[in-house]
Design an enzyme around this catalytic site. Sequence first.
Site, PDB file in Angstrom:
ATOM      1  CE1 TYR A  90      -3.286   2.913   0.894  1.00  0.00           C
ATOM      2  CE2 TYR A  90      -2.627   2.829   3.124  1.00  0.00           C
ATOM      3  CZ  TYR A  90      -3.039   3.387   2.002  1.00  0.00           C
ATOM      4  OH  TYR A  90      -4.052   4.438   2.309  1.00  0.00           O
ATOM      5  CG  ASP A 142       6.152  -6.885  -2.856  1.00  0.00           C
ATOM      6  OD1 ASP A 142       5.970  -5.602  -2.311  1.00  0.00           O
ATOM      7  OD2 ASP A 142       5.785  -7.607  -2.196  1.00  0.00           O
ATOM      8  N   GLY A 157       1.621  -7.766  -1.225  1.00  0.00           N
ATOM      9  CA  GLY A 157       1.640  -6.729  -2.294  1.00  0.00           C
ATOM     10  C   GLY A 157       0.911  -7.337  -3.653  1.00  0.00           C
ATOM     11  CG  PHE A 203       7.585   0.830   2.176  1.00  0.00           C
ATOM     12  CD1 PHE A 203       7.087   1.825   2.884  1.00  0.00           C
ATOM     13  CD2 PHE A 203       8.222   1.124   0.869  1.00  0.00           C
ATOM     14  CE1 PHE A 203       7.193   3.081   2.548  1.00  0.00           C
ATOM     15  CE2 PHE A 203       8.380   2.307   0.698  1.00  0.00           C
ATOM     16  CZ  PHE A 203       7.765   3.486   1.346  1.00  0.00           C
ATOM     17  CE1 TYR A 235       4.234  -3.154  12.605  1.00  0.00           C
ATOM     18  CE2 TYR A 235       2.926  -1.632  13.902  1.00  0.00           C
ATOM     19  CZ  TYR A 235       3.576  -1.846  12.765  1.00  0.00           C
ATOM     20  OH  TYR A 235       3.807  -0.656  11.789  1.00  0.00           O
ATOM     21  CE  LYS A 270       7.520  -1.977  11.041  1.00  0.00           C
ATOM     22  NZ  LYS A 270       8.061  -1.706   9.501  1.00  0.00           N
ATOM     23  CG  ASN A 323      -4.184   5.292  12.379  1.00  0.00           C
ATOM     24  OD1 ASN A 323      -3.311   5.667  13.338  1.00  0.00           O
ATOM     25  ND2 ASN A 323      -4.851   4.180  12.329  1.00  0.00           N
ATOM     26  CG  PHE A 378     -13.253  -2.288  17.271  1.00  0.00           C
ATOM     27  CD1 PHE A 378     -14.079  -3.285  16.793  1.00  0.00           C
ATOM     28  CD2 PHE A 378     -12.094  -2.533  16.234  1.00  0.00           C
ATOM     29  CE1 PHE A 378     -14.268  -4.100  16.062  1.00  0.00           C
ATOM     30  CE2 PHE A 378     -12.189  -3.689  15.324  1.00  0.00           C
ATOM     31  CZ  PHE A 378     -13.106  -4.337  15.231  1.00  0.00           C
TER      32      PHE A 378
END
Length: 327
Positions: A11, A31, A36, A72, A140, A144, A169, A207
Amino acid sequence: MRVLVVGGAGYIGSHTARKLAATGHDVVVYDNLSAGHRDAVAKLPLVEGDLLETDRLTASMQQHKIEAVIHFAAFALVGESVTNPAKYYQNNITGTLSLLDAMRAADVPRIVFSSTCATYGIPASSPIDESFPQSPVNPYGFTKLAIEHALQDYAHAYGMSFAALRYFNAAGASPDGDIGEDHSPESHLIPLVLQVALGQRKSISIFGDDYPTPDKTCIRDYIHVDDLADAHLAAMEQITPENCLKLNLGTGRGVSVLEIIEACRDVTGHEIPTEMAPRREGDPPALVANPTQAHTILGWQPKYLDVRETIETAWRWHQSHPQGYAK
Ligand code: UDP
């Protein structure tokens, strides 16, 4: 510059690869197509390979005389990282170390890395600036943060230059409607709401409506994917071994879940039914960037400050590609 865009068919990667090519850079996409889409980079050279294939990465960099890497290629779902941490440690950490080995072997001196606001964990307050403590609350975010540390150490020891860009976001799509967001399964708020507008799902679940925010739903900072792409170009051109960067990328504006749904109603003209659902594990009440450093250092300003405009670009993409790239 000759740039290898690793994870460039995903993305954010595909929007950045396109911008690079449009501004005169030579782009090669690398990739494994696990998430992807070939069609997202249809006009660009693509090497199909995995992050763990160090030799293939090295050969690609040597063959194309690569001068910079933009990376990415990561798994990025908080919930999945809790239930399947091995997948995240293996790809996001071991895979990225393999990429860094390949860069050293091929003498590629600079890298722009996709980091995340998830490295801040549950911040004491918002907006968040780069001096906030980084204490992630899920695997996650930890993977990073681990790579941010590795980059710091590699830069010091091996003279690499890096930028770690901490996204808030990512949202929206290319305004011409050619490329956009297509995850499988989809878990992000805006595409899910737009699926309701398309008649692909009956309602959107909210949520949690008991957060300490004005309308009781979670607040996030939705940054347009093309604005993220612009920041990558600026960072890539600016970094040197003496000037490595760790920067927040957001708009500085917080938008609640209810406000996103209302904006989607305005943009699509659809009523978009909602239903209340329990909180999602690990969701902080508010994550909003203080993007001042990115403004000052990169001379970068997001063009999309009104989330409606961001949603309009996403809606154009979802209408013209209701099944995503699968058509
Ligand atoms: N969210 C929601 N319903 C959904 C999906 C997401 O209420 O079906 C909320 C989620 O709890 C969060 C916000 O929307 O507060 C953004 O979630 P998303 O998954 O898009 O991005 P994240 O913040 O996890 O990166």
